[in-house]
Design a protein around this motif. Structure first.
Motif, PDB file in Angstrom:
ATOM      1  N   ASN A 186      50.633  42.999  26.940  1.00 52.23           N
ATOM      2  CA  ASN A 186      51.397  41.772  27.206  1.00 52.23           C
ATOM      3  C   ASN A 186      51.190  41.275  28.636  1.00 52.23           C
ATOM      4  OD1 ASN A 186      52.743  41.704  24.610  1.00 52.23           O
ATOM      5  ND2 ASN A 186      53.846  43.513  25.335  1.00 52.23           N
TER       6      ASN A 186
ATOM      7  N   LEU B 234      52.448  37.833  29.685  1.00 54.39           N
ATOM      8  CA  LEU B 234      53.903  37.686  29.835  1.00 54.39           C
ATOM      9  C   LEU B 234      54.357  38.209  31.197  1.00 54.39           C
ATOM     10  CD1 LEU B 234      55.272  38.689  26.308  1.00 54.39           C
ATOM     11  CD2 LEU B 234      55.309  36.434  27.373  1.00 54.39           C
ATOM     12  N   TYR B 235      53.749  39.317  31.628  1.00 53.85           N
ATOM     13  CA  TYR B 235      54.140  39.866  32.926  1.00 53.85           C
ATOM     14  C   TYR B 235      53.674  38.974  34.070  1.00 53.85           C
ATOM     15  CZ  TYR B 235      55.965  43.973  30.665  1.00 53.85           C
ATOM     16  OH  TYR B 235      56.725  44.797  29.887  1.00 53.85           O
TER      17      TYR B 235
ATOM     18  N   MET C 145      53.599  35.793  33.849  1.00 51.02           N
ATOM     19  CA  MET C 145      54.603  34.719  33.867  1.00 51.02           C
ATOM     20  C   MET C 145      55.863  35.139  34.609  1.00 51.02           C
ATOM     21  SD  MET C 145      54.573  33.303  29.988  1.00 51.02           S
ATOM     22  CE  MET C 145      53.068  33.194  29.069  1.00 51.02           C
TER      23      MET C 145
ATOM     24  N   THR D  65      59.572  27.085  37.140  1.00 50.41           N
ATOM     25  CA  THR D  65      59.845  28.501  37.372  1.00 50.41           C
ATOM     26  C   THR D  65      60.899  29.026  36.399  1.00 50.41           C
ATOM     27  OG1 THR D  65      59.552  27.953  39.699  1.00 50.41           O
ATOM     28  CG2 THR D  65      60.235  30.184  39.201  1.00 50.41           C
TER      29      THR D  65
ATOM     30  N   ILE E 239      59.453  29.206  32.682  1.00 46.27           N
ATOM     31  CA  ILE E 239      58.496  30.294  32.465  1.00 46.27           C
ATOM     32  C   ILE E 239      59.207  31.645  32.484  1.00 46.27           C
ATOM     33  CG2 ILE E 239      56.523  31.499  33.494  1.00 46.27           C
ATOM     34  CD1 ILE E 239      55.450  28.836  34.355  1.00 46.27           C
ATOM     35  N   THR E 240      60.116  31.815  33.459  1.00 48.19           N
ATOM     36  CA  THR E 240      60.853  33.076  33.539  1.00 48.19           C
ATOM     37  C   THR E 240      61.716  33.279  32.293  1.00 48.19           C
ATOM     38  OG1 THR E 240      60.941  32.740  35.926  1.00 48.19           O
ATOM     39  CG2 THR E 240      62.343  34.452  35.029  1.00 48.19           C
TER      40      THR E 240
ATOM     41  N   TYR F 262      61.214  32.054  29.381  1.00 47.27           N
ATOM     42  CA  TYR F 262      60.344  32.323  28.242  1.00 47.27           C
ATOM     43  C   TYR F 262      59.959  33.801  28.192  1.00 47.27           C
ATOM     44  CZ  TYR F 262      56.383  32.327  25.094  1.00 47.27           C
ATOM     45  OH  TYR F 262      55.535  32.618  24.058  1.00 47.27           O
ATOM     46  N   ALA F 263      59.481  34.313  29.339  1.00 45.05           N
ATOM     47  CA  ALA F 263      59.067  35.716  29.361  1.00 45.05           C
ATOM     48  C   ALA F 263      60.252  36.624  29.043  1.00 45.05           C
ATOM     49  CB  ALA F 263      58.473  36.071  30.727  1.00 45.05           C
ATOM     50  N   LEU F 264      61.446  36.259  29.560  1.00 44.60           N
ATOM     51  CA  LEU F 264      62.614  37.112  29.334  1.00 44.60           C
ATOM     52  C   LEU F 264      63.175  36.975  27.915  1.00 44.60           C
ATOM     53  CD1 LEU F 264      64.532  36.775  32.723  1.00 44.60           C
ATOM     54  CD2 LEU F 264      63.158  38.695  31.927  1.00 44.60           C
TER      55      LEU F 264
ATOM     56  N   ARG G 264      61.128  37.032  25.280  1.00 45.81           N
ATOM     57  CA  ARG G 264      60.189  37.714  24.363  1.00 45.81           C
ATOM     58  C   ARG G 264      60.590  39.159  24.168  1.00 45.81           C
ATOM     59  NH1 ARG G 264      58.639  34.151  21.488  1.00 45.81           N
ATOM     60  NH2 ARG G 264      60.511  33.297  22.399  1.00 45.81           N
TER      61      ARG G 264
ATOM     62  N   GLN H 286      58.817  41.555  23.333  1.00 45.08           N
ATOM     63  CA  GLN H 286      57.795  42.510  23.786  1.00 45.08           C
ATOM     64  C   GLN H 286      58.063  42.990  25.208  1.00 45.08           C
ATOM     65  OE1 GLN H 286      57.280  39.425  22.502  1.00 45.08           O
ATOM     66  NE2 GLN H 286      55.105  39.095  22.186  1.00 45.08           N
ATOM     67  N   VAL H 287      58.727  42.140  26.010  1.00 45.79           N
ATOM     68  CA  VAL H 287      58.987  42.511  27.401  1.00 45.79           C
ATOM     69  C   VAL H 287      60.177  43.466  27.424  1.00 45.79           C
ATOM     70  CG1 VAL H 287      59.557  41.649  29.698  1.00 45.79           C
ATOM     71  CG2 VAL H 287      58.079  40.317  28.209  1.00 45.79           C
ATOM     72  N   LYS H 288      59.831  44.769  27.545  1.00 48.80           N
ATOM     73  CA  LYS H 288      60.872  45.779  27.394  1.00 48.80           C
ATOM     74  C   LYS H 288      61.872  45.760  28.545  1.00 48.80           C
ATOM     75  CE  LYS H 288      59.218  47.805  23.624  1.00 48.80           C
ATOM     76  NZ  LYS H 288      58.659  46.562  23.057  1.00 48.80           N
TER      77      LYS H 288
ATOM     78  N   GLN I 218      49.343  34.462  24.761  1.00 44.51           N
ATOM     79  CA  GLN I 218      50.740  34.190  25.110  1.00 44.51           C
ATOM     80  C   GLN I 218      50.905  32.868  25.850  1.00 44.51           C
ATOM     81  OE1 GLN I 218      53.515  35.461  24.431  1.00 44.51           O
ATOM     82  NE2 GLN I 218      53.058  37.440  23.511  1.00 44.51           N
ATOM     83  N   PHE I 219      49.936  32.531  26.700  1.00 46.21           N
ATOM     84  CA  PHE I 219      50.030  31.304  27.470  1.00 46.21           C
ATOM     85  C   PHE I 219      49.922  30.081  26.576  1.00 46.21           C
ATOM     86  CE2 PHE I 219      50.107  29.500  31.623  1.00 46.21           C
ATOM     87  CZ  PHE I 219      50.518  30.565  32.416  1.00 46.21           C
TER      88      PHE I 219
ATOM     89  N   LEU J 136      53.057  29.554  24.644  1.00 46.46           N
ATOM     90  CA  LEU J 136      54.056  28.878  25.473  1.00 46.46           C
ATOM     91  C   LEU J 136      53.789  27.375  25.540  1.00 46.46           C
ATOM     92  CD1 LEU J 136      56.319  28.734  27.660  1.00 46.46           C
ATOM     93  CD2 LEU J 136      54.588  29.364  29.318  1.00 46.46           C
TER      94      LEU J 136
END
Lengths: 322, 294
Positions: free
Chosen positions: A29, A32-33, A35, B93, B96-97, B99-101, B103, B105-107, B181-182, B185
């Motif tokens: 990922n 995503l990181y 981002m 900012t 994007i933040t 969005y990532a938060l 998902r 997948q972002v543990k 991923q981009f 988005l």
């Protein structure tokens, strides 16, 4: 057969060490990181940085020596606070303003929403709501400037009206006794439209069948307002009340700094304005450490209040504040 | 039956009238400033202007905008630039933040969100913030209006809540088609996020435009000052009246300091009042999504 299959599937994914799993996760990922990088920079530099810098409350901080070079003084700054006779006045002023904004300001939008909800004409309804909501978006600098011209002793409308009724013109902005009423009036003017949006939204969600049933039972308008509308928004009211009690120490610093002057310090000076003056508006060397210590005490109390408020909000309604 | 109906009407007439009156009281002070600005200064000085303007002329706006000593044009220009760039940086900012938060997948997303919330509830205060920002070079640097406030935790929560409400299958489908991923988005989520972007955009814009404290602390040089600071100097501090706002006569009308102060107030509030009718629906939706810590 299927049980066996499941078993092999579980065995096929043995838990790898944490480091390896993180590495794999980042590799998979990585976009995503990437981002997250700007957000993390903001978090570390502008949100955690200042919290870290609060350690100067335990120092005798000098801007030349920096945080690492300044001497540590333990709890000296906090001892100074306890001994400072002016502190009592600051706390008193802060609490009075806070209590006034809960007791006086809080009920206004509830009453306003109850009556606004009775308006049948849609155009009147939306126009009135828009007008009441507008001041929320106007800056404190503009609001205080308008107040200043409205109450001006030389040409302001308020004093013209007072003179018309035979009274004597009042220099409102220089009278300590007038600071709190004016602050509260500004607060009502600026914020009641905001809460009204929330209450009106809650009222829109009320099932119309309830009113129809009440009509059949011969209920009048006041009974419907009192027994249907008001109870239906009670959870919104409770949440808003808890929020405002949780925020009891967050005065509107912009408004105070713009409104006050040395002749009304007696009622207008609060913890935050005092801290501001220590750091940014004093002759001589600013006492950063003392100001930070004062503010830290305030922040800790405010933090505890907000946490309690959040717990209460979760308990009394399904809402959590964060 | 007839009597009953008449009673209801009476209530409605009184209720509507009172509410309209309240609405007028809310808005009248803004109009009052316009009336003071355009009244003839001689009537103002004589105390003869009350609810409505007297001896109207619009020259005052031209005069205060063209008078470089008053710095109004400079303040407006600075405020516009800070608001424009601050809003762009803030929205990009934050989105994007968020969005990532949002998902799964972002543990680490709960940890990061928790840290944002913690620093939001526990305020460091003005002085520690000043020490850090001055170390980072933000004193007398216009970027102080743009970068440090790029993520407002409340708007981050609003945005994240919105994104979490969108079906996750959207991402799955795009990933099957080979998007990264981009691209997910920008091609999938961004087009359906217009309303939330407009909401947080208007919140950031109004917030930056209205700021007084931050520029007052960090932007001391006169060329960087924002309109709210200029307004304070012109209206609330009486020391400069005599030199910068002398009474003048234009086409037989007098313009004095009262006209000029009111004109400055009108100019400072004009942008917000002019866009308000078009963006108020975004304000409302923003409040209702995230009615949280005030």
């Amino acid at each position: 057969m299927s049980a066996k299959k499941n078993k092999t599937a579980v065995q096929a994914v043995p838990k790898k060490p944490l480091g390896e799993r993180i590495k794999k996760d980042i590799k998979k990922n990585y976009l995503l990181y990437i981002m997250l990088i700007p957000g993390l920079l903001v978090l570390v530099l502008f949100k955690f940085g200042p919290v870290g810098a609060m350690v100067i409350a335990f120092q005798k901080f000098s801007a030349f020596k920096g945080i690492s070079g300044s001497p540590w003084v333990g709890l000296d700054q906090f001892r100074r606070i306890v001994k400072d006779p002016y502190m009592l006045k600051l706390v008193k002023n802060t609490v009075i303003l806070a209590v006034l904004s809960v007791v006086v300001v809080f009920p206004v939008p509830i009453i306003f929403s109850l009556f606004l909800n009775e308006v049948r004409n849609r155009r009147i309804r939306s126009t009135v709501q828009s007008a009441s909501f507008l001041p929320y978006f106007i800056s404190s600098a503009v609001m205080v400037s308008i107040l200043y011209t409205l109450v001006s002793p030389s040409y302001g409308l308020v004093n013209k009206i007072i003179e018309f009724f035979g009274g004597k013109s009042i220099f409102f902005m220089a009278e300590p006794g007038w600071f709190r009423p004016l602050y509260i009036i500004l607060q009502i003017w600026q914020t009641f439209g905001y809460s009204t949006v929330i209450y009106i939204a809650a009222m829109m969600a009320i099932d119309t069948e309830q009113y129809e049933a009440a009509d059949m039972d011969g209920a009048n308008r006041w009974q419907k307002m009192w027994y249907i509308t008001l109870p239906s928004i009670s959870s919104s009211v409770i949440v808003m009340l808890i929020i405002s009690i949780g925020n009891i120490f967050s005065v509107d610093l912009d408004r105070i700094l713009l409104m006050y002057n040395s002749s009304v310090y007696e009622t207008a000076d609060v913890i935050q304005s005092y801290v501001y003056r220590i750091a940014f508006d004093s002759a001589g060397f600013p006492d950063y450490s003392y100001g930070t210590a004062v503010n830290m005490l305030k922040s800790v109390i405010a933090f505890i209040l907000v946490i309690i408020a959040n717990k209460l909000a979760a308990k009394y309604s399904e809402t959590r504040l964060f | 039956m007839m009597k009953h109906k008449k009673k209801i009407d009476l209530f409605e007439i009184i209720n509507d009238t009172i509410l309209i009156l309240i609405a007028v009281i809310c808005v009248y002070p803004f109009l009052y400033e316009v009336f003071i600005a355009i009244s003839d200064g001689r009537y103002l000085a004589a105390g003869q202007v009350t609810f409505f303007p007297k001896g109207t002329n619009l020259e005052v706006f031209k005069y205060v905008l063209n008078n470089p000593k008053l710095n109004i044009t400079l303040g407006m220009r600075n405020s516009f630039l800070y608001t424009l760039f601050g809003t762009i940086v803030g929205v990009v900012t934050t989105y994007i933040t968020a969005y990532a938060l949002s998902r799964p997948q972002v543990k680490s997303r709960f940890l990061i969100m928790g840290l944002f919330t913690l620093t939001w509830v526990f305020e460091a205060g003005l002085i520690p913030t000043y020490i850090i920002l001055s170390k980072l070079g933000y004193v007398d640097n216009p970027l102080v209006m743009i970068i440090p406030g790029a993520i407002n935790t409340q708007y981050l929560i609003i945005c994240k809540t919105y994104l979490e409400g969108l079906p996750y299958e959207l991402e799955d489908a795009a990933m099957v088609d080979g998007a990264n991923q981009f691209q997910v988005l920008t091609n999938v989520y961004l087009p359906i996020s217009k309303s939330i972007l407009a909401t947080i955009g208007t919140f950031y814009a109004v917030g930056i435009w209205n700021q007084y404290l931050t520029p007052q602390i960090y932007l001391k040089k006169s060329e960087y000052k924002v309109i709210q600071q200029i307004l304070r100097t012109l209206v609330l501090s009486s020391s400069t009246d005599g030199e910068t706002m002398q009474t003048i006569n234009i086409n037989g009308f007098a313009l004095n300091q009262y006209n000029m102060k009111a004109a400055a107030i009108v100019i400072a509030m004009a942008p917000i009042i002019l866009v308000y009718p078009f963006v108020q629906k975004y304000f409302k939706s923003g409040i209702l999504i995230g009615s949280v810590k005030g």
